[in-house]
Motif scaffolding. Structure first.
Motif, mmCIF file in Angstrom:
data_model
loop_
_atom_site.group_PDB
_atom_site.id
_atom_site.type_symbol
_atom_site.label_atom_id
_atom_site.label_comp_id
_atom_site.label_asym_id
_atom_site.label_seq_id
_atom_site.Cartn_x
_atom_site.Cartn_y
_atom_site.Cartn_z
ATOM 1 N N ASP A 1 -14.481 57.715 47.308
ATOM 2 C CA ASP A 1 -13.270 58.407 47.730
ATOM 3 C C ASP A 1 -12.063 57.547 47.379
ATOM 4 O O ASP A 1 -12.191 56.491 46.752
ATOM 5 C CB ASP A 1 -13.308 58.759 49.218
ATOM 6 C CG ASP A 1 -13.438 57.540 50.114
ATOM 7 O OD1 ASP A 1 -12.624 56.607 49.977
ATOM 8 O OD2 ASP A 1 -14.354 57.502 50.956
ATOM 9 N N SER A 2 -10.878 57.989 47.791
ATOM 10 C CA SER A 2 -9.636 57.347 47.346
ATOM 11 C C SER A 2 -9.440 55.954 47.928
ATOM 12 O O SER A 2 -8.557 55.222 47.463
ATOM 13 C CB SER A 2 -8.435 58.226 47.711
ATOM 14 O OG SER A 2 -8.340 58.390 49.120
ATOM 15 N N GLU B 1 -3.650 66.113 46.561
ATOM 16 C CA GLU B 1 -3.571 67.438 45.966
ATOM 17 C C GLU B 1 -3.827 68.518 47.027
ATOM 18 O O GLU B 1 -4.269 68.236 48.152
ATOM 19 C CB GLU B 1 -4.607 67.557 44.842
ATOM 20 C CG GLU B 1 -4.182 66.866 43.567
ATOM 21 C CD GLU B 1 -3.042 67.589 42.868
ATOM 22 O OE1 GLU B 1 -3.282 68.663 42.291
ATOM 23 O OE2 GLU B 1 -1.915 67.077 42.910
ATOM 24 N N LEU C 1 -6.532 62.428 39.211
ATOM 25 C CA LEU C 1 -7.075 63.545 38.458
ATOM 26 C C LEU C 1 -6.924 63.303 36.954
ATOM 27 O O LEU C 1 -6.090 62.520 36.514
ATOM 28 C CB LEU C 1 -6.367 64.843 38.841
ATOM 29 C CG LEU C 1 -6.432 65.266 40.306
ATOM 30 C CD1 LEU C 1 -5.628 66.540 40.521
ATOM 31 C CD2 LEU C 1 -7.871 65.450 40.765
ATOM 32 N N GLY D 1 -2.237 65.215 38.269
ATOM 33 C CA GLY D 1 -1.605 66.371 38.879
ATOM 34 C C GLY D 1 -0.096 66.345 38.712
ATOM 35 O O GLY D 1 0.510 65.300 38.427
ATOM 36 N N HIS E 1 -8.500 73.355 45.955
ATOM 37 C CA HIS E 1 -9.893 72.931 45.854
ATOM 38 C C HIS E 1 -10.039 71.442 45.559
ATOM 39 O O HIS E 1 -11.161 70.910 45.603
ATOM 40 C CB HIS E 1 -10.604 73.734 44.760
ATOM 41 C CG HIS E 1 -10.138 73.424 43.373
ATOM 42 N ND1 HIS E 1 -8.929 73.869 42.871
ATOM 43 C CD2 HIS E 1 -10.711 72.693 42.388
ATOM 44 C CE1 HIS E 1 -8.780 73.432 41.629
ATOM 45 N NE2 HIS E 1 -9.841 72.718 41.303
ATOM 46 N N GLN E 2 -8.937 70.751 45.277
ATOM 47 C CA GLN E 2 -8.990 69.302 45.049
ATOM 48 C C GLN E 2 -8.182 68.554 46.099
ATOM 49 O O GLN E 2 -7.596 67.506 45.824
ATOM 50 C CB GLN E 2 -8.478 68.976 43.644
ATOM 51 C CG GLN E 2 -9.393 69.508 42.540
ATOM 52 C CD GLN E 2 -8.895 69.132 41.160
ATOM 53 O OE1 GLN E 2 -7.724 69.283 40.850
ATOM 54 N NE2 GLN E 2 -9.803 68.640 40.327
ATOM 55 N N ASP F 1 -9.051 66.704 48.379
ATOM 56 C CA ASP F 1 -9.572 65.398 48.765
ATOM 57 C C ASP F 1 -9.208 64.309 47.767
ATOM 58 O O ASP F 1 -9.680 63.169 47.895
ATOM 59 C CB ASP F 1 -11.092 65.455 48.918
ATOM 60 C CG ASP F 1 -11.793 65.866 47.627
ATOM 61 O OD1 ASP F 1 -11.139 66.516 46.784
ATOM 62 O OD2 ASP F 1 -12.986 65.550 47.478
ATOM 63 N N LYS F 2 -8.390 64.630 46.772
ATOM 64 C CA LYS F 2 -8.050 63.664 45.734
ATOM 65 C C LYS F 2 -6.540 63.466 45.633
ATOM 66 O O LYS F 2 -5.760 64.377 45.912
ATOM 67 C CB LYS F 2 -8.594 64.118 44.373
ATOM 68 C CG LYS F 2 -10.114 64.226 44.311
ATOM 69 C CD LYS F 2 -10.575 64.607 42.921
ATOM 70 C CE LYS F 2 -12.084 64.734 42.864
ATOM 71 N NZ LYS F 2 -12.754 63.444 43.165
#
Length: 325
Positions: free
Chosen positions: A217-218, A88, A100, A104, A91-92, A94-95
């Protein structure tokens, strides 16, 4: 559809559909007659909010590298697995889009492929080192799809190709004698394998990557709960991860300031699996004193290339700590 339908013994198998066969004894041979269909573009069902799990099979007579599996959107645009689940922005950033809630707008299909081995799920994540497995003939896998009109494209299997095995991560065989001094500012990865006879859990990785974080994290992948017995799973138990139904098959951290770091994991097994052997491959030479501690017995084993550790299961769960230096 939304439900399972029990078929009669004389029912015909429909091209493009997947089937479950419930067995009670081992060693039986199933004979399927008919023509082989080497499907290329397979239509997928979708759910825009939570994703729809699609069960897909390799209908060719050869190996298919997971890296060659492609996704198509409703317009026919071809996407690699990483491109089907992009990072993304804003502000997102890191994802991934499919991580989400709700997903997204860029989420076509989740980047993770799940494969049932007979005792656990192997997970392959586009973007994490080691995503080099392959699918053999009649192997099946799951992928979660979010956008309607999506299709998956499978290349024609190459029966003569020397592809990577259907299970396991290719982290390399390890090198050196395991006595090199670790550098906390360098990325590294180690793969753990748990095996008991024919049951193998092989896609379990830990280490540190440049784009990983201290917590979840991912690259930290959630492994689904096995849906039957027998089962055997190796799962990481990082206390900073949020609780999930079964556990995590990987645990990657950010590049650290200290070479002294610990990882914890558990091996879960159903009754009837008395002994399990752990082995490891990967960047072992980056650690001067990498050790495995058995929390049940207190035994400590060095993680050297080509070595392993066998233990007896206790009440279905055995806990371990990895001491990386």
């Amino acid at each position: 559809g939304e439900t399972y339908t029990k078929l009669d013994p004389d029912s015909e198998m429909v091209p493009g559909q997947a089937y479950w066969l419930y067995t009670y004894t081992e060693g039986k041979t199933i004979t399927v007659s008919g023509k082989t269909i080497a499907a290329t573009d397979i239509p997928l069902a979708a759910d825009a909010s939570e994703g729809r799990a699609n069960f897909i099979g390799n209908t060719s007579n050869g190996q298919i590298a997971l890296a060659d599996v492609l996704l198509l959107d409703e317009n026919g645009t071809v996407h690699t697995r990483p491109a089907a689940d992009p990072m993304e922005t804003g502000h997102q950033a890191d994802k991934h889009a499919c991580d989400l809630t709700p997903a997204g707008s860029g989420c076509l299909a989740h980047r993770v492929i799940r494969r049932w081995t007979g005792s656990n799920f192997d997970l392959y994540e586009a973007g994490t080192p080691g995503d080099t497995g392959s699918l053999g003939p009649f192997d099946g896998f799951w992928v979660d799809v979010y956008q309607p009109g999506a299709r998956v494209r499978l290349p024609n299997g190459d029966s003569s190709a020397s592809a990577a095995p259907a299970t396991g991560r290719n982290t390399g065989p390890g090198h050196g004698n395991g006595k090199a001094k670790g550098n906390p500012h360098q990325p590294w990865q180690i793969n753990l394998v748990a095996q008991s006879g024919k049951f193998v859990d092989s896609t379990n990785s830990f280490g540190q990557l440049e784009d990983s974080e201290k917590g979840l994290d991912s690259h930290d992948l959630v492994e689904p709960r096995p849906f039957g017995n027998p089962y055997m799973s190796l799962l990481f138990t990082n206390p900073e991860f949020e609780p999930v139904d079964w556990g995590y098959t990987s645990d990657f951290r950010s590049l650290g300031n200290s070479p002294h770091r610990e990882w914890t994991f558990v091996v879960k097994a159903s009754a009837g699996i008395p002994e399990v052997t752990l082995s490891w491959t990967g960047d072992l030479a980056q650690h001067g004193n990498a050790r495995l501690r058995d929390e049940q017995t207190g035994a400590i084993v060095e993680l050297l290339p080509g070595s392993s550790y066998s233990f007896t299961m206790v009440n279905g769960e055995n806990h371990f700590t990895l001491l990386m230096q």
